[in-house]
Design a protein around this motif. Structure first.
Motif, short mmCIF file in Angstrom:
data_model
loop_
_atom_site.label_atom_id
_atom_site.label_comp_id
_atom_site.label_asym_id
_atom_site.label_seq_id
_atom_site.Cartn_x
_atom_site.Cartn_y
_atom_site.Cartn_z
N UNK B 1 0.84 -1.20 0.00
CA UNK B 1 0.00 0.00 0.00
C UNK B 1 0.88 1.26 0.00
N UNK B 2 0.43 2.26 -0.72
CA UNK B 2 1.19 3.51 -0.81
C UNK B 2 0.37 4.65 -0.19
N UNK B 3 1.11 5.75 0.08
CA UNK B 3 0.47 6.84 0.83
C UNK B 3 0.75 8.20 0.21
N UNK B 4 -0.20 9.11 0.37
CA UNK B 4 0.03 10.51 0.02
C UNK B 4 0.74 11.11 1.23
N UNK B 5 2.04 11.31 1.07
CA UNK B 5 2.85 11.73 2.22
C UNK B 5 2.73 13.22 2.51
N UNK B 6 2.54 13.99 1.46
CA UNK B 6 2.54 15.44 1.63
C UNK B 6 1.86 16.07 0.43
N UNK B 7 1.27 17.25 0.62
CA UNK B 7 0.66 17.93 -0.53
C UNK B 7 0.88 19.43 -0.41
N UNK B 8 0.83 20.08 -1.55
CA UNK B 8 0.96 21.54 -1.56
C UNK B 8 0.05 22.09 -2.65
N UNK B 9 -0.70 23.12 -2.30
CA UNK B 9 -1.58 23.80 -3.26
C UNK B 9 -1.20 25.27 -3.33
N UNK B 10 -1.05 25.77 -4.55
CA UNK B 10 -0.81 27.21 -4.74
C UNK B 10 -1.87 27.72 -5.71
N UNK B 59 8.04 24.78 -9.99
CA UNK B 59 9.26 24.77 -9.17
C UNK B 59 8.93 25.11 -7.72
N UNK B 60 8.16 26.17 -7.55
CA UNK B 60 7.84 26.64 -6.20
C UNK B 60 7.01 25.59 -5.44
N UNK B 61 6.01 25.04 -6.10
CA UNK B 61 5.16 24.04 -5.44
C UNK B 61 5.96 22.81 -5.06
N UNK B 62 6.81 22.38 -5.98
CA UNK B 62 7.65 21.21 -5.69
C UNK B 62 8.62 21.49 -4.55
N UNK B 174 -1.58 22.00 -7.75
CA UNK B 174 -1.86 21.08 -6.64
C UNK B 174 -0.97 19.86 -6.86
N UNK B 175 0.08 19.79 -6.08
CA UNK B 175 1.01 18.67 -6.18
C UNK B 175 0.97 17.85 -4.90
#
Lengths: 85, 195
Positions: B1-10, B59-62, B174-175
């Protein structure tokens, strides 16, 4: 020549998007590439376009570029001798 | 099983990391907003200022997701709606007048949507799988399936996925980072919640 050098510094900062760099930060004999301003190959192409667009100079032989773009002093010297506008 | 470890929205002059508001600058246009956000990260990376809008956004979101992590084997699966249309139009405008024909090399190099993936890869030293889809909306199931494949086949340790859209100062990124640890299961339903 001094006026042309200052003009070039302003144009380079604007055209190459050199954020946080002021004209006073660029010395006339500073290296533009490598250890100096740290410009890259795309910047070199932009400088070739700048020479054509603003001074009417077409650089047909890329081998000359290294010497011409060595510093503000070398650029200004080449422009003053070859400009058509 | 895999997980969404982190997210960022700009989007909307806001930066949210894992749903938490990091920055909100309601009075700033895109260029000033991303510049201010970038400076707040205290990164010495002058190339950022030379990127087009799409690459700056990606770049910024990543950066919010990968900064400080050992990012080595992270694949990229990105998508948007407008491709590189913003830079394409800038380039076209510069070559329309035969008497004033001065295409900008710095603009031309951004006339491909996946250049933004390249900028992320250069920044974080990634030599990994990457793909960029152009679609009307985020192809959730396709990205979910491809991401799962990359992880299951060990082609990547983690996958940075998401939507990065920029056209004429309208933007939305949204990454999210998918990996092998975490609490939020990587599923189509949980991906949709991010959007």
């Amino acid at each position: 020549m001094t006026e042309l050098k200052e003009e070039l510094k302003g144009k380079i900062i604007e055209v190459l998007n050199l954020e946080d760099v002021a004209s006073t930060d660029i010395q006339d004999d500073d290296a533009l590439f490598g250890e100096g301003l740290g410009l890259d190959s795309i910047d070199a192409l932009e400088l070739i376009v700048l020479m054509d667009k603003d001074y009417g100079i077409k650089l047909s032989d890329p081998k000359n570029g290294k010497a011409i773009f060595e510093s503000i002093t070398t650029m200004a010297s080449y422009i003053s001798q070859n400009r058509t506008k | 099983m895999f997980y969404i470890e982190k997210s960022c929205a700009i989007q909307h002059q806001q930066v949210l990391v894992d749903g938490q508001l990091v920055t909100h600058e309601p009075d700033l246009e895109f260029s000033e907003f991303v510049k201010k956000s970038f400076r707040s990260l205290a990164i010495d990376y002058p190339k950022f200022y030379k990127m087009d809008g799409l690459s700056k956004l990606a770049f910024l979101t990543a950066e919010y997701l990968l900064k400080g992590s050992a990012s080595g084997n992270v694949a990229l699966v990105l998508a948007n709606q407008s491709g590189s249309m913003d830079s394409d139009l800038k380039h076209i405008r510069s070559i329309q007048d035969p008497d004033n024909f001065f295409p900008s090399p710095a603009t031309f190099v951004y006339t491909l949507a996946n250049i933004c993936a390249g900028e992320i890869s250069i920044r974080h030293g990634l030599k990994t799988e990457n793909v960029f889809f152009v679609d009307q909306q985020f192809p959730t199931e396709l990205v979910y399936t491809y991401t799962s494949y990359l992880l299951q086949s060990n082609r990547a340790q983690k996958v940075l996925c998401g939507w990065v859209e920029y056209f004429q100062d309208n933007y939305r990124a949204i990454l999210y980072l998918v990996g092998r640890e975490g609490t939020q299961v990587h599923s189509v339903g949980n991906i949709e919640l991010l959007f």
